[in-house]
Scaffold this motif. Structure first.
Motif, short mmCIF file in Angstrom:
data_model
loop_
_atom_site.label_atom_id
_atom_site.label_comp_id
_atom_site.label_asym_id
_atom_site.label_seq_id
_atom_site.Cartn_x
_atom_site.Cartn_y
_atom_site.Cartn_z
N ASN A 20 0.83 -1.21 0.00
CA ASN A 20 0.00 0.00 0.00
C ASN A 20 0.86 1.26 0.00
N ALA A 21 2.00 1.18 0.67
CA ALA A 21 2.90 2.34 0.71
C ALA A 21 3.40 2.71 -0.68
N GLU A 22 3.44 1.75 -1.60
CA GLU A 22 3.91 2.01 -2.97
C GLU A 22 2.80 2.51 -3.88
N GLU A 23 1.57 2.51 -3.42
CA GLU A 23 0.46 2.99 -4.24
C GLU A 23 0.50 4.51 -4.35
N PRO A 24 -0.14 5.07 -5.38
CA PRO A 24 -0.17 6.53 -5.52
C PRO A 24 -0.85 7.19 -4.33
N GLU A 25 -0.38 8.40 -3.99
CA GLU A 25 -0.99 9.14 -2.90
C GLU A 25 -2.45 9.42 -3.20
N GLY A 26 -3.28 9.42 -2.16
CA GLY A 26 -4.67 9.78 -2.37
C GLY A 26 -5.64 9.01 -1.50
N PRO A 27 -6.92 9.31 -1.63
CA PRO A 27 -7.95 8.70 -0.78
C PRO A 27 -7.98 7.18 -0.85
N ALA A 28 -7.70 6.60 -2.02
CA ALA A 28 -7.75 5.14 -2.13
C ALA A 28 -6.69 4.50 -1.24
N ARG A 29 -5.50 5.06 -1.24
CA ARG A 29 -4.45 4.52 -0.38
C ARG A 29 -4.80 4.73 1.09
N ASN A 30 -5.38 5.87 1.40
CA ASN A 30 -5.77 6.13 2.79
C ASN A 30 -6.84 5.14 3.25
N ALA A 31 -7.82 4.87 2.39
CA ALA A 31 -8.89 3.93 2.75
C ALA A 31 -8.32 2.54 2.99
N ARG A 32 -7.36 2.14 2.18
CA ARG A 32 -6.73 0.83 2.37
C ARG A 32 -6.00 0.78 3.70
N ALA A 33 -5.34 1.86 4.09
CA ALA A 33 -4.65 1.90 5.38
C ALA A 33 -5.64 1.74 6.53
N LEU A 237 10.50 22.67 -15.60
CA LEU A 237 10.25 21.44 -16.36
C LEU A 237 10.61 20.21 -15.54
N ARG A 238 11.73 20.26 -14.81
CA ARG A 238 12.11 19.13 -13.94
C ARG A 238 11.12 18.95 -12.81
N GLY A 239 10.83 20.06 -12.14
CA GLY A 239 10.05 19.98 -10.91
C GLY A 239 8.60 19.64 -11.13
N PHE A 240 8.00 20.21 -12.17
CA PHE A 240 6.59 19.91 -12.38
C PHE A 240 6.39 18.44 -12.68
N ARG A 241 7.34 17.87 -13.36
CA ARG A 241 7.24 16.43 -13.65
C ARG A 241 7.20 15.61 -12.36
N LEU A 242 7.90 16.07 -11.33
CA LEU A 242 7.95 15.34 -10.07
C LEU A 242 6.68 15.50 -9.26
N VAL A 243 6.08 16.70 -9.25
CA VAL A 243 4.93 16.94 -8.38
C VAL A 243 3.60 16.62 -9.07
N ARG A 244 3.62 16.45 -10.38
CA ARG A 244 2.37 16.28 -11.14
C ARG A 244 1.46 15.20 -10.54
N SER A 245 2.03 14.07 -10.15
CA SER A 245 1.21 12.95 -9.69
C SER A 245 1.13 12.83 -8.17
N MET A 246 1.71 13.78 -7.44
CA MET A 246 1.77 13.67 -5.97
C MET A 246 0.71 14.55 -5.35
#
Length: 975
Positions: A20-33, A237-246
């Motif tokens: 679960n820790a490897e799943e994307p951040e968000g409500p689904a991961r929180n619900a699983r926890a 360009l570097r940074g947005f790529r990192l935060v886009r999915s977080m």
């Protein structure tokens, strides 16, 4: 539940939490926890509950639901106070670690009173002291509270105490500490100091789950303020790529939106908002929502200032939004949130910061980013008419200035005559002035100016200038040619041509007017050449051009109009020479023409022909000359160049300097090309090609994240029909390379497979095979072994089909290693590696191979034997009988010794490969209990480097060190 069953269930729980820790951040991961905590509570194992609570707290912290983390923490703290013996060493450390999260978490929740936070600081300090921890983390937390409420004196004291305290296990990681320290410096107006603190994080020396993501975002405005625009672009360009999915990095995401709003990239800022609709409404972390809504207000105000207040924009779900409406909504939300924080804090600090943020003005007018964007063009702003003053030019002055500009062929002469026309409304002008107004309006209209040219001719005749009247008639004839009526144009120009020659011979008109008619006729004949370049057409056009030169050459004097006729005629002769295949002569004539324009003080007229010259020289292989011509065109065009022309020149120059290995400069030109293509409205055509090139150059410079952003931006506009399949495949290929370097292996595989699918239909299959092979590598790196094996098999079949032995052998070896990892795959792995050996040996038996190719094949055979030996050594089951282990190790040693022999046959060129195999053979001999043989192998390595000049290089030193260690160990065993 028995203890055995309980332990098994606990192990399963731990695996589930790790997954679960490897799943994307968000409500689904929180619900699983939350589910996992419920499962932990059923085990009747206190440590299981403690670990599940810790897991839940962590996923809440790294999500938009940060407000939920206080409950599991309070429960953990109670468990610690009641039964500290239930906590193992790791959970004890983790409990004290998350005290810091609670402090920052309280700051971000305006409903938590300031007094509660101050009490919490005291509690944290007390518990850290009891646990023997440094006060560094406590002082850091105190600084955060003071900085948040605007108590600058206390913040500076706590900041100094934080830095002075010892770093221990409770201190934040280096990357996070440096981020916060740099942020404070930037808030205090010390941008250069902030960037100096951030430098190790930006360089990759320190990193963590949220760094360098946050530092890259925080660095954007300081870099803009300092004028370090290239770094700002790269960090975006570097940074947005990192935060886009977080999901948890809404504040950093807002920094990127803000950067776009302040750098003339409003269109990209809107695209960023559209990617994260939930950010408008997620309320689990009020502080980051405040940051986001303030930046939204800033962007929408900016669009409104640009005259785009009614433009539809992305906004909170449930209704449609215009920029003006969202500006008011976001401003209201931001100020309301700020008021809640200020009420809690008892200061006005947060509100002041938010108002200042929303009131910012752009720091640069436009910073090209290289990614696709639609230019947000400002609507015309009505300007009230200024009252007339004594300094305002009167009509005669306007006429005189317009005539000066047209007589000297200035670029804005047409606009000057248009100003005369506006000023002359209701005024009776003499026929000459009216003729020139009509003439220049016709020039501005191009092919639609026919009637105006004819009207100008009538007025010139009325003014008593028959020569200029004939010139206007000739210009009208040329307009017919531009509209496609070449035959009609030739018929129309015949009369003026005959008349002007007769008039000139009778001294009834001058060289200037006569040259104008002759040049119009020559232009019409050149248009006919464009339609049909048969010999007769070429000959007649050449005669017409030479007639112009015969009339004008030597007579220009200081009249730039006549000098321009000479230069244009030389350019026409150059074009005719190019059409007849006389390319060196054409290049020489274009060069003369451009020089003539520049010498006459008309460099902007040289641009078209310098671009033509560049194309010719490139075709002739004169790359230096090509580069000079392109640079000259950019210089001479200056501000007069149209955006599309500027884009084309930069794109060509990028290709030329890139071909010389100057990737940094090539990237700059490709960036400019993309920018000007977007400005010209050619983003989907020329702009896509420019981004394609820019991404390739950035890839070559090792700037993987920037290149990936640019290439991903190019792909939607690239099409096989418009740009060719090659450009599409190359872009996917480069993007796959970037993603592989960034560790995004599954995505890299997708790009490479997409490119391979296009290349599958090409007659030449080398690219198809290469892409299939690269896709297999990415699939393997992504842990998709079965898919990787299929892709390697596909690549291997292609390599075999096109007779590429090296590719075939490497695909077989890769499949062997994949097979070894599979359950019961050792026999398959052995067979595949044996196939690789046979493929090498078969190719070496082909007498057609030249010596260089044979040497390469011998090297491939050596590497295959070496890998075969390594594979066998690793294939031994841990539970195998001693005799079985020994037999397999003997077989492995045989393969590695064969590798030594093969590499030795290649001489010093394969020295490092041979010594690597020698050492591997030595280790295997040692494992087989033959120390004398192992020592002999080690001495062979020492002797090999002792007799060469390469003994000082890095590989040689490592080999010698390893050989000495092996030799020492074997000598100890012998003694």
């Amino acid at each position: 539940m028995s203890s055995v069953d309980g332990n098994a269930a606990f192990d399963a729980l731990r695996r589930a939490m790790a997954e679960n820790a490897e799943e994307p951040e968000g409500p689904a991961r929180n619900a699983r926890a939350e589910q996992l905590l419920a499962e932990a509570e059923k085990l009747n194992i206190p440590l299981a509950v403690i670990e599940a609570l810790g897991h839940q707290l962590k996923v809440y912290n790294y999500s938009s639901e940060k407000a939920k983390m206080f409950v599991p923490f309070a429960r953990l703290l109670r468990l610690w106070d009641e039964h500290p013996e239930d906590f193992d060493e790791y959970e004890t450390h983790a409990l004290h670690w998350v005290f810091k999260w609670m402090t920052s978490g309280m700051l971000d929740q305006p409903h938590i009173p300031l007094a509660a936070m101050e009490k919490w600081l005291g509690e944290m300090e007390h518990r850290y002291r009891l646990a023997g921890h440094s006060e560094r983390a406590v002082r850091s937390a105190e600084y955060s509270v003071a900085a948040h409420v605007g108590d600058l004196e206390r913040a500076e004291r706590a900041y100094a105490a934080w830095l002075a305290a010892d770093r221990d296990a409770m201190a934040d990681c280096h990357a996070c500490e440096l981020h916060e320290q740099g942020w404070w410096q930037s808030q205090r107006g010390r941008d250069a100091e902030a960037l100096e603190l951030w430098a190790p994080v930006l360089a990759g020396e320190f990193s963590c789950a949220h760094e360098p993501h946050a530092v890259l975002a925080s660095s954007l405005k300081p870099l803009l303020r300092l004028g370090r625009l290239d770094e700002a672009r790269a960090n975006h360009l570097r940074g947005f790529r990192l935060v886009r999915s977080m999901e948890s990095m809404r504040g950093a995401y807002a920094d990127h939106v803000e950067f776009c709003a302040l750098s003339g990239n409003e269109a990209r800022a809107l695209e960023l908002l559209a990617e994260r609709p939930a950010y408008f409404t997620d309320d689990g972390h009020p502080r980051s929502r405040l940051d986001f809504t303030a930046v939204v207000a800033l962007l929408m105000d900016r669009l409104t200032v640009l005259g785009l207040g009614e433009r539809p924009v992305p906004g909170p779900a449930g209704r449609s939004w215009t920029a003006a409406a969202l500006a008011a909504h976001a401003r209201g939300e931001a100020l309301a949130l700020a008021a809640r924080f200020d009420e809690r804090n008892g200061t006005a600090h947060v509100g002041e910061q938010v108002r200042a943020r929303m009131a910012q003005r752009p720091l640069v007018e436009r910073l090209p980013l290289g990614v696709r964007a639609v230019r947000t063009v400002a609507a015309p702003v009505p300007v009230p008419a200024a009252p007339a003053t004594a300094e305002e030019p009167d009509l005669p002055a306007l006429v005189a200035e317009a005539r000066r500009l047209s007589d000297t062929l200035r670029p804005n002469a047409v606009e000057a005559w248009a100003a005369v026309a506006r000023a002359a409304e209701g005024v009776e002008l003499d026929p000459r002035d009216r003729a020139e107004i009509a003439d220049h309006e016709a020039m501005d209209r191009g092919p639609e100016g026919l009637e105006l040219f004819e009207r100008a001719a009538e007025l010139y005749a009325e003014a008593g200038d028959p020569g200029e009247a004939l010139a206007a008639h000739a210009r009208a004839a040329y307009v017919r040619a531009l509209a496609g009526g070449v035959d009609a144009a030739l018929a129309a120009v015949a009369g003026p041509y005959d008349e002007v020659l007769a008039l000139h011979s009778a001294d009834g008109t001058g060289v200037l007017q006569t040259a104008s008619v002759l040049m119009s006729r020559a232009r019409i004949l050149m248009r006919r050449v464009h339609e049909s370049d048969d010999e007769a057409c070429l000959s007649e056009a050449g005669s017409a051009v030479r007639e112009v030169l015969a009339l004008v050459e030597g007579r220009a004097g200081d009249d730039v109009r006549l000098a321009a006729r000479v230069a244009e005629a030389q350019a026409m002769l150059a074009e005719l020479a190019a059409r007849t295949g006389e390319l060196p002569a054409a290049a020489e004539l274009f060069s003369r023409a451009t020089t003539a324009f520049v010498d006459a003080g008309l460099p902007w007229f040289a641009v078209e022909y310098e671009a033509r010259l560049a194309g010719l020289l490139h075709h002739l292989g004169d790359l230096d000359g090509t580069e000079r011509a392109l640079r000259a065109a950019l210089e001479h065009g200056g501000s007069h160049l149209e955006p599309v022309g500027r884009a084309q020149l930069h794109l060509q120059l990028a290709e030329v300097v890139g071909g010389r290995g100057l990737a940094e400069e090539a990237a700059e030109h490709a960036l400019e090309a993309a920018h000007w293509a977007d400005e010209a409205g050619e983003g989907q055509t020329l702009g896509a090609l420019a981004r394609h090139q820019l991404g390739g150059f950035l890839l070559g410079l090792g700037r993987w994240a920037e290149a990936a952003e640019v290439l991903e931006s190019a792909l939607p506009d690239l099409s096989a029909e418009r740009h060719g399949e090659g450009a599409v495949v190359q872009t996917q290929w480069w993007l796959g390379d970037c993603l592989a370097e960034l560790g995004e292996h599954r995505e890299a595989a997708e790009r490479r497979l997409q490119a391979a699918e296009i290349a599958r239909h090409w007659p030449e299959q080398h690219d198809h095979a290469t892409l299939a092979h690269l896709a297999a590598e990415s699939l393997g790196a992504a842990g998709l072994a079965a898919e990787a094996d299929q892709a390697y098999a596909r690549a291997g079949a292609l390599w075999r089909e096109i007779g590429h032995v090296h590719g075939l052998v490497r695909s077989l070896r890769a499949r062997a290693w994949l097979a070894l990892r599979a359950r019961d795959g050792a026999d398959t792995a052995r067979q595949l590696m044996a196939d690789a050996v046979r493929a090498c040996e078969t190719a070496l038996g082909d007498a057609r191979a030249d010596e260089e190719a044979r040497q390469r094949l011998v090297g491939e055979l050596g590497h295959t034997h070496r890998q075969f030996g390594d594979l066998l050594a690793r294939a031994v089951p841990e539970d195998a009988e001693d005799d079985t282990i020994r037999a397999v190790l003997e077989e492995a040693l045989t393969q590695v010794v064969e590798a030594v022999v093969v590499f030795a046959s290649l001489g010093d060129g394969a020295l490092d490969a041979r010594t690597g195999a020698e050492l591997a053979a030595g280790r295997l001999a040692a494992d087989l209990g033959r120390p004398a043989e192992a020592a002999a192998r080690a001495r062979a390595v020492l002797d090999a480097y002792g007799n060469t000049d390469g003994a000082g290089d890095e590989v040689a030193q490592a080999r010698r060190t390893e050989a000495e260690q092996l030799l020492g160990l074997m000598e100890e065993q012998d003694s």
